[in-house]
Design an enzyme around this catalytic site. Structure first.
Site, short mmCIF file in Angstrom:
data_model
loop_
_atom_site.label_atom_id
_atom_site.label_comp_id
_atom_site.label_asym_id
_atom_site.label_seq_id
_atom_site.Cartn_x
_atom_site.Cartn_y
_atom_site.Cartn_z
N HIS A 98 0.76 -1.24 -0.07
CA HIS A 98 -0.16 0.18 0.17
C HIS A 98 0.77 1.09 0.01
O HIS A 98 1.90 1.27 0.38
CB HIS A 98 -0.79 -0.04 1.14
CG HIS A 98 -1.94 -0.97 1.06
ND1 HIS A 98 -2.99 -0.97 1.90
CD2 HIS A 98 -2.22 -2.15 0.32
CE1 HIS A 98 -3.91 -2.05 1.65
NE2 HIS A 98 -3.55 -2.64 0.53
N GLU A 100 0.66 3.89 2.01
CA GLU A 100 1.45 4.31 3.42
C GLU A 100 2.54 3.34 3.46
O GLU A 100 3.61 3.93 4.22
CB GLU A 100 0.23 3.89 4.45
CG GLU A 100 -1.15 4.72 3.90
CD GLU A 100 -2.16 3.94 3.27
OE1 GLU A 100 -3.37 3.96 3.51
OE2 GLU A 100 -1.83 3.15 2.39
N CYS A 126 -6.06 1.32 5.56
CA CYS A 126 -6.89 -0.08 5.90
C CYS A 126 -6.00 -0.40 7.29
O CYS A 126 -5.22 0.44 7.82
CB CYS A 126 -6.46 -1.22 4.89
SG CYS A 126 -4.64 -1.80 4.93
N CYS A 129 -2.17 -0.91 7.49
CA CYS A 129 -1.56 0.44 7.44
C CYS A 129 -1.73 0.99 8.66
O CYS A 129 -0.82 1.62 9.20
CB CYS A 129 -1.84 1.32 6.23
SG CYS A 129 -1.45 0.46 4.61
#
Length: 166
Positions: A98, A100, A126, A129
């Site tokens: 992801h 992040e 999410c 993260c």
């Protein structure tokens, strides 16, 4: 020659007025940069960008995609699509990281502490993260779009991380 009433000073003042209304605030500035970073995404489902900032200075950026040097979903297809996995579920079944995660990893790779930083992200984090954000010492998240993960929202609140949306 007929005077139009326009002087160099009115032109300068007009430009300054436009600059004042067009100049973004800091949150808009950094979230717009996150949107630009998202354009580098190699995910076939959702392009996401993230920017880590402290003291109005960019520390690191990240976008979602496969680890460095590996084939991207753009090249080999989306495993999640093939397996018909709904968005927001089974995050481990994906070639990509992801945005992040990639921003935090980039900072670590280059020896940049993100403790006390703000995260600007095109999407709400999410749960995976969110846990990384908490442990990395990030104190604020500003995001643009939903993708609300209730557990992520609850844990960020429990960790007293400020979360805002534009």
């Amino acid at each position: 020659m007929k005077s139009t009433g326009v002087t160099p000073f009115t032109i300068i003042n007009s430009r300054m007025d436009r600059m004042k209304t067009a100049r973004p605030n800091w949150d808009d500035y950094f979230i717009d940069i996150a949107a630009l970073v998202a354009r580098r995404s190699t995910c076939l489902r959702r392009g996401v960008g993230a920017v880590l900032v402290r003291d109005r200075r960019i520390l690191a950026t990240g976008y979602n995609g496969a680890p460095s040097g590996l084939q991207h979903c753009l090249d080999v297809g989306c495993m999640r699509e093939k397996l018909q996995i709904p968005s927001g579920e089974r995050h481990e079944l994906c070639r990509g990281l992801h945005a992040e995660q990639n921003a935090i990893i980039q900072a670590a790779l280059h020896g940049v502490s993100v403790k006390g930083a703000s995260l600007y992200c095109t999407n709400h984090p999410c749960i995976i993260c969110a846990k990384m954000i908490i442990n990395a010492g990030i104190i604020r998240i500003h995001f643009r779009e939903g993708y609300m993960d209730q557990l992520a929202k609850d844990m960020l609140k429990e960790a007293e991380i400020e979360v805002s949306q534009s």
